[in-house]
Design a protein around this motif. Structure first.
Motif, PDB file in Angstrom:
ATOM      1  N   GLY A  75       0.826  -1.212   0.000  1.00 38.32           N
ATOM      2  CA  GLY A  75       0.000   0.000   0.000  1.00 38.32           C
ATOM      3  C   GLY A  75       0.858   1.259   0.000  1.00 38.32           C
ATOM      4  O   GLY A  75       0.529   2.249  -0.661  1.00 38.32           O
ATOM      5  N   LYS A  76       1.985   1.212   0.725  1.00 33.73           N
ATOM      6  CA  LYS A  76       2.920   2.345   0.733  1.00 33.73           C
ATOM      7  C   LYS A  76       3.533   2.539  -0.653  1.00 33.73           C
ATOM      8  O   LYS A  76       3.720   3.675  -1.106  1.00 33.73           O
ATOM      9  N   VAL A  77       3.856   1.439  -1.318  1.00 29.10           N
ATOM     10  CA  VAL A  77       4.421   1.521  -2.668  1.00 29.10           C
ATOM     11  C   VAL A  77       3.443   2.203  -3.612  1.00 29.10           C
ATOM     12  O   VAL A  77       3.825   3.083  -4.398  1.00 29.10           O
ATOM     13  N   ILE A  78       2.173   1.809  -3.541  1.00 30.92           N
ATOM     14  CA  ILE A  78       1.156   2.391  -4.421  1.00 30.92           C
ATOM     15  C   ILE A  78       0.977   3.880  -4.124  1.00 30.92           C
ATOM     16  O   ILE A  78       0.893   4.711  -5.046  1.00 30.92           O
ATOM     17  N   LYS A  79       0.935   4.253  -2.855  1.00 30.94           N
ATOM     18  CA  LYS A  79       0.793   5.673  -2.495  1.00 30.94           C
ATOM     19  C   LYS A  79       1.982   6.483  -2.999  1.00 30.94           C
ATOM     20  O   LYS A  79       1.813   7.582  -3.549  1.00 30.94           O
ATOM     21  N   LEU A  80       3.192   5.952  -2.810  1.00 32.60           N
ATOM     22  CA  LEU A  80       4.386   6.639  -3.309  1.00 32.60           C
ATOM     23  C   LEU A  80       4.353   6.757  -4.827  1.00 32.60           C
ATOM     24  O   LEU A  80       4.694   7.809  -5.386  1.00 32.60           O
ATOM     25  N   ALA A  81       3.935   5.698  -5.508  1.00 31.15           N
ATOM     26  CA  ALA A  81       3.876   5.722  -6.969  1.00 31.15           C
ATOM     27  C   ALA A  81       2.899   6.780  -7.454  1.00 31.15           C
ATOM     28  O   ALA A  81       3.181   7.518  -8.412  1.00 31.15           O
ATOM     29  N   LEU A  82       1.744   6.873  -6.794  1.00 30.09           N
ATOM     30  CA  LEU A  82       0.730   7.849  -7.208  1.00 30.09           C
ATOM     31  C   LEU A  82       1.208   9.276  -6.994  1.00 30.09           C
ATOM     32  O   LEU A  82       0.967  10.155  -7.827  1.00 30.09           O
ATOM     33  N   VAL A  83       1.918   9.513  -5.879  1.00 27.68           N
ATOM     34  CA  VAL A  83       2.359  10.879  -5.564  1.00 27.68           C
ATOM     35  C   VAL A  83       3.663  11.218  -6.264  1.00 27.68           C
ATOM     36  O   VAL A  83       3.773  12.227  -6.973  1.00 27.68           O
ATOM     37  N   GLN A  84       4.689  10.367  -6.071  1.00 26.91           N
ATOM     38  CA  GLN A  84       6.035  10.718  -6.521  1.00 26.91           C
ATOM     39  C   GLN A  84       6.209  10.571  -8.026  1.00 26.91           C
ATOM     40  O   GLN A  84       6.936  11.359  -8.645  1.00 26.91           O
ATOM     41  N   THR A  85       5.572   9.601  -8.633  1.00 29.20           N
ATOM     42  CA  THR A  85       5.784   9.360 -10.061  1.00 29.20           C
ATOM     43  C   THR A  85       4.603   9.826 -10.901  1.00 29.20           C
ATOM     44  O   THR A  85       4.749  10.679 -11.778  1.00 29.20           O
ATOM     45  N   VAL A  86       3.392   9.292 -10.637  1.00 29.86           N
ATOM     46  CA  VAL A  86       2.250   9.602 -11.498  1.00 29.86           C
ATOM     47  C   VAL A  86       1.845  11.067 -11.390  1.00 29.86           C
ATOM     48  O   VAL A  86       1.858  11.816 -12.378  1.00 29.86           O
ATOM     49  N   SER A  92      -2.153  30.504 -15.786  1.00 33.69           N
ATOM     50  CA  SER A  92      -2.773  29.481 -16.616  1.00 33.69           C
ATOM     51  C   SER A  92      -2.984  28.236 -15.776  1.00 33.69           C
ATOM     52  O   SER A  92      -2.035  27.715 -15.180  1.00 33.69           O
ATOM     53  N   LEU A  93      -4.245  27.755 -15.719  1.00 36.94           N
ATOM     54  CA  LEU A  93      -4.530  26.566 -14.922  1.00 36.94           C
ATOM     55  C   LEU A  93      -3.784  25.351 -15.459  1.00 36.94           C
ATOM     56  O   LEU A  93      -3.160  24.605 -14.693  1.00 36.94           O
ATOM     57  N   LEU A  94      -3.821  25.146 -16.776  1.00 39.17           N
ATOM     58  CA  LEU A  94      -3.133  24.001 -17.371  1.00 39.17           C
ATOM     59  C   LEU A  94      -1.616  24.150 -17.306  1.00 39.17           C
ATOM     60  O   LEU A  94      -0.901  23.147 -17.300  1.00 39.17           O
ATOM     61  N   GLY A  95      -1.133  25.388 -17.274  1.00 44.03           N
ATOM     62  CA  GLY A  95       0.303  25.617 -17.220  1.00 44.03           C
ATOM     63  C   GLY A  95       0.799  25.795 -15.803  1.00 44.03           C
ATOM     64  O   GLY A  95       1.313  24.866 -15.169  1.00 44.03           O
ATOM     65  N   ASP A  96       0.627  27.003 -15.263  1.00 43.65           N
ATOM     66  CA  ASP A  96       1.119  27.318 -13.928  1.00 43.65           C
ATOM     67  C   ASP A  96       0.460  26.443 -12.856  1.00 43.65           C
ATOM     68  O   ASP A  96       1.122  25.965 -11.935  1.00 43.65           O
ATOM     69  N   GLY A  97      -0.861  26.230 -12.989  1.00 41.30           N
ATOM     70  CA  GLY A  97      -1.579  25.433 -11.998  1.00 41.30           C
ATOM     71  C   GLY A  97      -1.075  24.007 -11.937  1.00 41.30           C
ATOM     72  O   GLY A  97      -0.828  23.454 -10.851  1.00 41.30           O
ATOM     73  N   PHE A  98      -0.880  23.385 -13.099  1.00 38.74           N
ATOM     74  CA  PHE A  98      -0.405  22.005 -13.126  1.00 38.74           C
ATOM     75  C   PHE A  98       1.041  21.909 -12.647  1.00 38.74           C
ATOM     76  O   PHE A  98       1.424  20.917 -12.011  1.00 38.74           O
ATOM     77  N   MET A  99       1.852  22.930 -12.938  1.00 39.17           N
ATOM     78  CA  MET A  99       3.230  22.915 -12.454  1.00 39.17           C
ATOM     79  C   MET A  99       3.269  23.013 -10.924  1.00 39.17           C
ATOM     80  O   MET A  99       4.109  22.372 -10.275  1.00 39.17           O
ATOM     81  N   ILE A 100       2.356  23.794 -10.356  1.00 41.45           N
ATOM     82  CA  ILE A 100       2.281  23.907  -8.895  1.00 41.45           C
ATOM     83  C   ILE A 100       1.868  22.577  -8.281  1.00 41.45           C
ATOM     84  O   ILE A 100       2.403  22.144  -7.253  1.00 41.45           O
ATOM     85  N   VAL A 101       0.902  21.878  -8.912  1.00 41.36           N
ATOM     86  CA  VAL A 101       0.492  20.560  -8.424  1.00 41.36           C
ATOM     87  C   VAL A 101       1.668  19.584  -8.482  1.00 41.36           C
ATOM     88  O   VAL A 101       1.911  18.816  -7.547  1.00 41.36           O
ATOM     89  N   SER A 102       2.409  19.612  -9.590  1.00 42.13           N
ATOM     90  CA  SER A 102       3.578  18.736  -9.746  1.00 42.13           C
ATOM     91  C   SER A 102       4.620  19.015  -8.667  1.00 42.13           C
ATOM     92  O   SER A 102       5.154  18.090  -8.039  1.00 42.13           O
ATOM     93  N   MET A 103       4.903  20.292  -8.447  1.00 43.94           N
ATOM     94  CA  MET A 103       5.890  20.675  -7.443  1.00 43.94           C
ATOM     95  C   MET A 103       5.430  20.257  -6.041  1.00 43.94           C
ATOM     96  O   MET A 103       6.219  19.764  -5.234  1.00 43.94           O
ATOM     97  N   THR A 104       4.140  20.429  -5.749  1.00 46.43           N
ATOM     98  CA  THR A 104       3.613  20.044  -4.440  1.00 46.43           C
ATOM     99  C   THR A 104       3.669  18.537  -4.242  1.00 46.43           C
ATOM    100  O   THR A 104       4.004  18.051  -3.151  1.00 46.43           O
ATOM    101  N   ALA A 105       3.370  17.775  -5.295  1.00 46.13           N
ATOM    102  CA  ALA A 105       3.458  16.314  -5.214  1.00 46.13           C
ATOM    103  C   ALA A 105       4.888  15.877  -4.925  1.00 46.13           C
ATOM    104  O   ALA A 105       5.129  14.977  -4.116  1.00 46.13           O
ATOM    105  N   SER A 106       5.857  16.526  -5.570  1.00 43.74           N
ATOM    106  CA  SER A 106       7.260  16.207  -5.323  1.00 43.74           C
ATOM    107  C   SER A 106       7.641  16.496  -3.879  1.00 43.74           C
ATOM    108  O   SER A 106       8.337  15.701  -3.230  1.00 43.74           O
ATOM    109  N   ALA A 107       7.184  17.641  -3.361  1.00 41.82           N
ATOM    110  CA  ALA A 107       7.491  18.001  -1.978  1.00 41.82           C
ATOM    111  C   ALA A 107       6.858  17.015  -0.993  1.00 41.82           C
ATOM    112  O   ALA A 107       7.488  16.604  -0.008  1.00 41.82           O
TER     113      ALA A 107
END
Length: 311
Positions: free
Chosen positions: A83-94, A166-181
């Protein structure tokens, strides 16, 4: 215990964390090269995600293979840790890379670099306020803001920074950065009771395979133009396997802020390597990069002092 002691020494943390950021910084020019060698167009999001999925699936396979060879057994997470592997995969990679590949195509390179450069500071905030694995203090705030200033300085290219969103641009980049953090906090938490190398390898396999399958079903295709395409993909997979495995081991042995602050170096490595490998004839503004590096080094020192005082 000996290994943990070695990995907590300041020089070891500095060298290994900086090496990880150097590897991540080298990814940008090689991703662009990979797109050309696999005939992936600029607007082909499905093909880009397929490329990323193949890269991370291969990275996970390499991580598991080398770890298994080193330990002389097939490395898998504990029975109750999938379950930890799946959570990490969803956040860190996907989440991190799907949003990244879409976002980077819809925002300027300057704004994208600045948003990604905030990763180190956000990782410290997430660790302190969301996961509560350490305490925040004034020195960490000061060091984090200095690091952000260094990232902004190295990212600005003289064309200015528009205030549009831009939601698709800046917004998605913020989501990506937050997921990495957030992934740093998850690795820190899960790595205390599990092998961080096994978690890192198998989350890459799971996340990369999911990305590749979804992208293929969306019509994404790769068309290698030469044998060099495979070599570039192998390099990108190897750098991910090496960097993320070292990062996970460092996070297990150290507070998140002590390691994450080095991520401020990644934009500098990325810009310098791009100039050396892609735009070798471009002018190198040494004064600007020197000032940015000085701010980031000062940030690392101050955050490290803040971590010792808050311990």
């Amino acid at each position: 215990m000996e290994q943990k002691t070695m990995l907590t020494r300041p020089l070891a943390v500095a060298l290994l964390a900086a090496f990880c950021c150097l590897l991540w910084g080298s990814a940008v020019p090689f991703i662009n090269l990979g797109y050309r060698l696999f005939a992936v167009g600029e607007g082909e999001a499905a093909a880009q995600i397929l490329f990323a999925g193949c890269r991370f699936t291969l990275a996970g396979t390499l991580t598991v293979a080398f770890a298994s060879a080193g330990q002389r057994r097939f490395v898998v997470p504990k029975a109750g840790s999938w379950g930890k592997v799946i959570k990490l995969a969803l956040v860190q990679t996907v989440a991190q890379y799907v949003f990244f590949y879409i976002g980077v195509a819809h925002t300027s390179s300057v704004k994208g670099s600045i948003i990604l450069g905030l990763n180190a500071f956000v990782a410290i905030l997430v660790s302190c306020y969301l996961f509560r694995s350490e305490r925040m203090n004034g020195l960490k705030w000061l060091g984090g803001l200095l690091g952000v200033a260094g990232v902004v300085l190295v990212s600005l290219d003289g064309t200015g920074l528009d205030a549009s969103f831009s939601l698709l641009g800046d917004g998605f980049m913020i989501v990506s950065m937050t997921a990495s953090a957030c992934s740093a906090g998850l690795i820190k938490r899960y790595g205390q009771g599990d092998d961080p190398v096994a978690l890192s390898g198998w989350q890459f396999v799971a996340g990369g395979a999911a990305m590749a399958l979804c992208a293929f079903l969306m019509g994404g295709r790769l068309h290698p133009q030469s044998a060099a395409a495979g070599l570039v993909l192998l390099y990108l997979a190897a750098l991910s396997a090496t960097a993320y495995t070292l990062w996970a081991v460092l996070l297990k042995a150290n507070p998140v802020s002590r390691v994450a602050v080095y991520m401020f170096l990644q934009p500098i490595f990325g810009v310098l390597l791009s100039l050396l490998l892609v735009d070798s004839g471009a002018e190198l503004p040494l004064a600007k990069y020197g000032a940015a590096l000085a701010l980031i080094c000062l940030s690392i020192v101050i955050v490290g002092r803040g971590q010792r005082e808050g311990a």
